[in-house]
Design a protein around this motif. Structure first.
Motif, PDB file in Angstrom:
ATOM      1  N   THR A   1      -3.525   0.924  -9.146  1.00  0.00           N
ATOM      2  CA  THR A   1      -3.930  -0.150  -8.241  1.00  0.00           C
ATOM      3  C   THR A   1      -4.333  -1.382  -9.032  1.00  0.00           C
TER       4      THR A   1
ATOM      5  N   PRO B   1      -3.758   6.367  -8.192  1.00  0.00           N
ATOM      6  CA  PRO B   1      -4.776   5.386  -7.789  1.00  0.00           C
ATOM      7  C   PRO B   1      -5.120   4.403  -8.911  1.00  0.00           C
TER       8      PRO B   1
ATOM      9  N   LEU C   1       0.851  -1.191   0.000  1.00  0.00           N
ATOM     10  CA  LEU C   1       0.000   0.000   0.000  1.00  0.00           C
ATOM     11  C   LEU C   1       0.887   1.242   0.000  1.00  0.00           C
ATOM     12  N   VAL C   2       0.582   2.170  -0.876  1.00  0.00           N
ATOM     13  CA  VAL C   2       1.378   3.393  -0.965  1.00  0.00           C
ATOM     14  C   VAL C   2       0.429   4.556  -1.270  1.00  0.00           C
ATOM     15  N   GLN C   3       0.792   5.736  -0.826  1.00  0.00           N
ATOM     16  CA  GLN C   3      -0.011   6.920  -1.105  1.00  0.00           C
ATOM     17  C   GLN C   3       0.230   7.407  -2.535  1.00  0.00           C
ATOM     18  N   PRO C   4      -0.748   8.105  -3.096  1.00  0.00           N
ATOM     19  CA  PRO C   4      -0.532   8.686  -4.432  1.00  0.00           C
ATOM     20  C   PRO C   4       0.719   9.553  -4.451  1.00  0.00           C
TER      21      PRO C   4
ATOM     22  N   VAL D   1      -2.759   1.876  -4.420  1.00  0.00           N
ATOM     23  CA  VAL D   1      -2.378   3.286  -4.318  1.00  0.00           C
ATOM     24  C   VAL D   1      -3.587   4.053  -3.791  1.00  0.00           C
ATOM     25  N   SER D   2      -3.475   4.500  -2.559  1.00  0.00           N
ATOM     26  CA  SER D   2      -4.617   5.132  -1.911  1.00  0.00           C
ATOM     27  C   SER D   2      -4.145   6.018  -0.771  1.00  0.00           C
ATOM     28  N   SER D   3      -4.881   7.099  -0.554  1.00  0.00           N
ATOM     29  CA  SER D   3      -4.573   7.964   0.581  1.00  0.00           C
ATOM     30  C   SER D   3      -5.412   7.571   1.788  1.00  0.00           C
TER      31      SER D   3
ATOM     32  N   GLY E   1       3.677   8.251  -4.408  1.00  0.00           N
ATOM     33  CA  GLY E   1       4.733   7.455  -3.806  1.00  0.00           C
ATOM     34  C   GLY E   1       5.372   6.487  -4.790  1.00  0.00           C
TER      35      GLY E   1
END
Length: 120
Positions: free
Chosen positions: A90, A87, A11-14, A118-120, A16
């Motif tokens: 993903t 995102p 899982l990573v933030q947009p 990919v999500s915040s 990233g």
């Protein structure tokens, strides 16, 4: 046969980055090309990037300039460096390889898949 073992999803933030790895093992004369595909529910299996043993590369338009594929021929390993993730990146990412086996048969092989979210 050829076994492809993937690692590096998560899982990573947009915006990233993530790096995927795929190591091939088994009985083969050559393994060429190697690459990555991805699939989201409701979408087709999509080629993300591929690389030959001579380091020629091919990318999906959607990832050009953000993703970089590379390989270590001595280790029979392919990498996918994913930067500026969005995102829409993903998906489950699958390692793929074409191999010439010791029987001289040529076949396609797939990894088990690794989830990239990919999500915040």
């Amino acid at each position: 046969q050829v076994q492809l073992v993937e690692s590096g999803g998560g899982l990573v933030q947009p915006g990233g980055s993530l790096r995927l790895s795929c190591a091939a093992s088994g009985s083969f004369f050559s393994i060429d090309p190697m690459g990555w595909y991805r699939q989201n529910p409701g979408k087709q299996h999509e080629l993300v990037a591929a690389i030959t043993s001579g380091f020629s590369t091919n990318y999906a338009d959607s990832v050009k300039g953000r993703f970089t594929i590379s390989r270590d021929n001595a280790k029979n390993t392919v990498y996918l460096q994913m930067n500026r993730l969005k995102p829409e990146d993903t998906a489950v990412y699958y390692c793929h390889a074409e191999a010439v086996l010791t029987t001289l048969a040529k076949s396609h092989f797939w990894g088990q898949g690794t989830q990239v979210t990919v999500s915040s």
